[in-house]
Enzyme design. Structure first.
Site, short mmCIF file in Angstrom:
data_model
loop_
_atom_site.label_atom_id
_atom_site.label_comp_id
_atom_site.label_asym_id
_atom_site.label_seq_id
_atom_site.Cartn_x
_atom_site.Cartn_y
_atom_site.Cartn_z
N CYS A 1 0.87 -1.18 0.00
CA CYS A 1 0.00 0.00 0.00
C CYS A 1 0.90 1.23 0.00
O CYS A 1 2.01 1.19 -0.52
CB CYS A 1 -0.97 -0.03 1.19
SG CYS A 1 -0.15 -0.16 2.80
N VAL A 2 0.46 2.32 0.59
CA VAL A 2 1.23 3.56 0.51
C VAL A 2 2.55 3.48 1.27
O VAL A 2 3.55 4.05 0.86
CB VAL A 2 0.38 4.74 1.06
CG1 VAL A 2 1.17 6.04 1.03
CG2 VAL A 2 -0.90 4.89 0.24
#
Length: 447
Positions: free
Chosen positions: A27-28
């Site tokens: 993810c981020v």
């Protein structure tokens, strides 16, 4: 030698080697592994690595928190290994329904969040340029910029078809075709009647229809592979899967899931209308706990469903102050500490926090000094309460932290007023957490 080549080799070795990896995504800020045996991973060695912030085991995933350069390390690991496409051993299947749900949501949504934020930022900047008279949306340049910002959201089902198919271990281009079928221009908003089932639906900007249809396709695809001879397997399996599942998805699953999407949005707004201030307190206080365990993606998914249904969402404005509160705590620690090592840690942590990435601050600084983590949560609660009181809403996807300003454009609340309330919400959070931290922190204090 590539920048992260050595680190990636060490990570692979310390999680038990390639043979211990069932699947991997990111993810981020996190690498998200599903391991065959988590006990084979050396948590302490991984956490001691220079670019690793923390190790989190949650939602059936072995999560390694990296920070802003997670995608670079992810790509480097992918270049060194071949993630096997086989099922987990039976002993790993005994996980709760909630954990499985969060794992599915994360696996589908995580790969697209970064480019979604980028597209939202472009949309917001174009609208901001129009507000200040810098951009004419009807001009040639304006037309290109509008199209660039809208493209992701218009064709979002195609992206979701791809990521859903990958999550359920079938040919990702089968999911891509399903998504493209849903947004095919000639099929939008026309009356269809097949086997007594009527449909008059538009699927651009939708989320649930393509996800559920692709999940159904994954079961059909896998069963067809078992019975169709290898000599024609390559083209017959995707062809029959698409022929079977696409009409079902378009006529039956799609309309039903659109109603479910509307229902989720209605439920969120009902809870918000019951007490916006209470909603702000709960969301603002709990957001960083959700981030710690990596389960915040399910909340983001609800907000995305709302916005893609052309509705404003309060979710991002209620949680927004939490990152500013966390950043203020770390900034004050950076100011006060005389510990050189801690000062070196806090500087990049509060800088990244300004842009909404708080994992370095949480794992590197405040979680090991738990009272300051709690202070940041209380600041987030106060900021969230003000956001709820003021009726602040997000009208489109944007970046996080300071970049979330662009999400305030285009709604019922004038931008100048929304910007004032956005600023007040974050100032309240930062003042509370910053002042309390300034009073309480010293290098000698122990948690």
């Amino acid at each position: 030698m590539k920048k992260y080549e050595v680190m990636s080799k060490q990570l692979i070795a310390n999680i038990g080697g390639q043979e211990n990896i069932y699947s991997m995504t990111h993810c981020v800020t996190r690498l998200r592994f599903k391991l065959k045996d988590e006990k084979s991973a050396n948590d302490e060695l991984i956490e001691s690595m220079t670019d690793v912030i923390a190790v989190v085991k949650s939602s059936g995933q072995y999560q390694i928190v990296i920070g802003d350069h997670v995608s670079d390390i992810y790509n480097e690991i992918l270049s060194q290994i071949e993630v096997p496409k086989k099922k987990l051993p039976k002993k790993n299947k005994k996980i709760s329904v909630g954990t499985k749900f969060i794992d599915i949501v994360s696996g589908i949504m995580s790969p697209v969040i970064a480019v979604m934020m980028a597209s939202g930022m472009i949309k917001g900047l174009v609208m901001l340029g129009e507000v200040f008279g810098w951009i004419d949306k009807q001009s040639d340049v304006g037309t290109i910029l509008v199209g660039l910002g809208d493209a992701f959201f218009y064709f979002f089902p195609i992206m979701l078809g791809y990521t859903t198919a990958k999550k359920f271990n079938i040919d990702p281009f089968v999911g891509t075709v399903i998504g493209a079928f849903f947004v095919y221009p000639s099929l939008q908003g026309i009356s269809l009647n097949i086997a007594g089932l009527s449909s008059d639906v538009t699927y651009t900007n939708t989320v649930l229809p393509v996800i559920l249809t692709t999940i159904l396709a994954s079961y059909i695809y896998k069963n067809l592979k078992k019975v169709i001879p290898d000599v024609v397997n390559m083209f017959c399996v995707p062809m029959l899967t698409l022929l079977i599942v696409s009409p079902i998805g378009f006529i039956l699953i799609g309309p039903l899931m659109n109603k479910v999407s509307d229902g989720i949005a209605d439920l969120v707004m009902w809870l918000y209308s019951f007490s916006p201030i209470l909603a702000g307190v709960i969301m603002g206080a709990s957001w960083q706990f959700l981030v710690i365990f990596g389960v915040h993606m399910s909340i983001i998914a609800i907000a995305i469903v709302q916005m893609l249904s052309n509705r404003a969402t309060p979710i991002f404005t209620l949680i927004g102050a939490a990152s500013f509160s966390q950043t203020a705590v770390v900034f004050v620690i950076w100011l006060k500490t005389k510990d050189k090592k801690l000062k070196d840690l806090t500087l990049p942590a509060w800088v990244s926090g300004i842009f909404g990435v708080t994992e370095p601050a949480i794992y590197g600084i405040t979680l090991s000094r738990i009272k300051f983590f709690i202070i940041s949560c209380l600041g987030g609660a106060l900021g969230g309460a003000y956001a709820g009181f003021s009726g602040l809403m997000s009208y489109q996807m944007s970046g996080f932290g300071i970049f979330s300003i662009t999400a305030l454009i285009g709604g019922d609340m004038p931008f100048e007023k929304a910007l004032f309330h956005f600023s007040m919400s974050n100032i309240i959070a930062m003042l509370f957490s910053g002042i309390v931290t300034f009073i309480m922190y010293d290098d000698e204090s122990k948690d």
